[in-house]
Design an enzyme around this catalytic site. Sequence first.
Site, PDB file in Angstrom:
ATOM      1  N   GLU A   2      -5.468  -5.536  10.229  1.00  0.00           N
ATOM      2  CA  GLU A   2      -4.408  -4.564  10.521  1.00  0.00           C
ATOM      3  C   GLU A   2      -4.753  -3.806  11.807  1.00  0.00           C
ATOM      4  OE1 GLU A   2      -2.292  -3.249   6.698  1.00  0.00           O
ATOM      5  OE2 GLU A   2      -4.173  -2.167   6.749  1.00  0.00           O
ATOM      6  N   HIS A  54      -9.580   0.759   4.711  1.00  0.00           N
ATOM      7  CA  HIS A  54      -8.289   0.953   5.384  1.00  0.00           C
ATOM      8  C   HIS A  54      -8.462   1.878   6.594  1.00  0.00           C
ATOM      9  CE1 HIS A  54      -4.192   2.254   6.215  1.00  0.00           C
ATOM     10  NE2 HIS A  54      -3.837   1.090   5.689  1.00  0.00           N
ATOM     11  N   LYS A  65       0.003   4.308  -0.061  1.00  0.00           N
ATOM     12  CA  LYS A  65      -0.587   5.471   0.629  1.00  0.00           C
ATOM     13  C   LYS A  65      -0.339   6.733  -0.220  1.00  0.00           C
ATOM     14  CE  LYS A  65      -0.108   2.955   4.901  1.00  0.00           C
ATOM     15  NZ  LYS A  65      -0.007   2.968   6.353  1.00  0.00           N
ATOM     16  N   GLY A  94       2.158   1.756  10.778  1.00  0.00           N
ATOM     17  CA  GLY A  94       3.081   2.877  10.655  1.00  0.00           C
ATOM     18  C   GLY A  94       3.772   3.268  11.946  1.00  0.00           C
ATOM     19  N   GLU A 112      -6.780   4.261   7.773  1.00  0.00           N
ATOM     20  CA  GLU A 112      -6.571   5.701   7.575  1.00  0.00           C
ATOM     21  C   GLU A 112      -7.810   6.346   6.966  1.00  0.00           C
ATOM     22  OE1 GLU A 112      -2.812   5.312   5.585  1.00  0.00           O
ATOM     23  OE2 GLU A 112      -1.912   4.713   7.490  1.00  0.00           O
ATOM     24  N   ASN A 118       0.862  -1.181   0.000  1.00  0.00           N
ATOM     25  CA  ASN A 118       0.000   0.000   0.000  1.00  0.00           C
ATOM     26  C   ASN A 118       0.901   1.234   0.000  1.00  0.00           C
ATOM     27  OD1 ASN A 118      -1.816   2.028   0.524  1.00  0.00           O
ATOM     28  ND2 ASN A 118      -2.379   1.323   2.576  1.00  0.00           N
ATOM     29  N   SER A 142       3.231  -2.662  10.360  1.00  0.00           N
ATOM     30  CA  SER A 142       4.681  -2.675  10.591  1.00  0.00           C
ATOM     31  C   SER A 142       5.366  -3.983  10.172  1.00  0.00           C
ATOM     32  CB  SER A 142       4.993  -2.325  12.048  1.00  0.00           C
ATOM     33  OG  SER A 142       4.532  -1.011  12.339  1.00  0.00           O
TER      34      SER A 142
HETATM   35  P1  PGA Z   1       2.723  -0.083   7.733  1.00  0.00           P
HETATM   36  O1  PGA Z   1       1.278   0.143   7.036  1.00  0.00           O
HETATM   37  O2  PGA Z   1       3.314  -1.300   7.114  1.00  0.00           O
HETATM   38  O3  PGA Z   1       3.467   1.160   7.465  1.00  0.00           O
HETATM   39  O4  PGA Z   1       2.448  -0.305   9.193  1.00  0.00           O
HETATM   40  C1  PGA Z   1       0.423  -0.951   6.808  1.00  0.00           C
HETATM   41  C2  PGA Z   1      -0.863  -0.483   6.169  1.00  0.00           C
HETATM   42  O5  PGA Z   1      -1.341   0.603   6.501  1.00  0.00           O
HETATM   43  O6  PGA Z   1      -1.425  -1.198   5.325  1.00  0.00           O
END
Ligand code: PGA
Length: 236
Positions: A156, A87, A8, A162, A89, A6, A193
């Site tokens: 997740e 997601h 982002k 993140g 976010e 992803n 992560s």
């Molecule tokens: P990350 O993000 O690997 O930076 O933790 C995962 C995601 O948001 O899909």
Amino acid sequence: MIIASNFKTNHTRESTATFLKEVEGYIKKSGITDQVLVFPTATSLMQNDSILVGAQNAYPVENGSFTGEIGLEQLKEYSIDSILIGHSERRHILGESQELIAQKYDFFKAKGFTITYCIGEPLEVREQGHDAVIEYLASQMKGIDTGYDKLIVAYEPVWAIGTGVTATEEDIRSTHDALKAKYGFASLLYGGSVKVANVAEILGIDSVDGVLIGTASWDYVQFCEILKKSKELKGE
Ligand code: PGA
């Protein structure tokens, strides 16, 4: 296994093209058999023969008056038939409701899209224990056809996205086991992560069918390292 990236709000159209070219080259050279998915920004959508490129978001319409959004017509121009929905976010930063998420799900399911559907609990829910987590995740399945054959689910935990903090092996195992028992998901990814250093351990958990990676996937060298780890794990 399914290995998904992803992007982002990262990469340009030019650097996305480079990423896809490099990763495709690696897939071919190394005989990678995993399904590889990449979700670039809407401005960087493009087709690739070896990688399933999907949209991070779209509005559930063909076209219309929804300023700032893209619809099916814009995805079709790049032959995109895969999308990320739900997601964290979008849920927590952009304020998407479960109702809108379910509308998007229904729309893109009706169009035959491969849907990567994300669920995950905030820290305060995890702190209440396993049952509270499963109950919270069930609320994020509201209005979602869990039997859709092109559904990939990504678990997740919000507190692991993140942050550099990964869920423990036991948290991942018990949550995935419970989700599989309850919904029968065939493709259940873990995200939060995931990186070169921990991907083998995570993919080694029986009820993990792949990973959805943000930060550690944006550099194609690291992403190819992750593909390598997955291949090694299978003894290929
Ligand atoms: P990350 O993000 O690997 O930076 O933790 C995962 C995601 O948001 O899909």
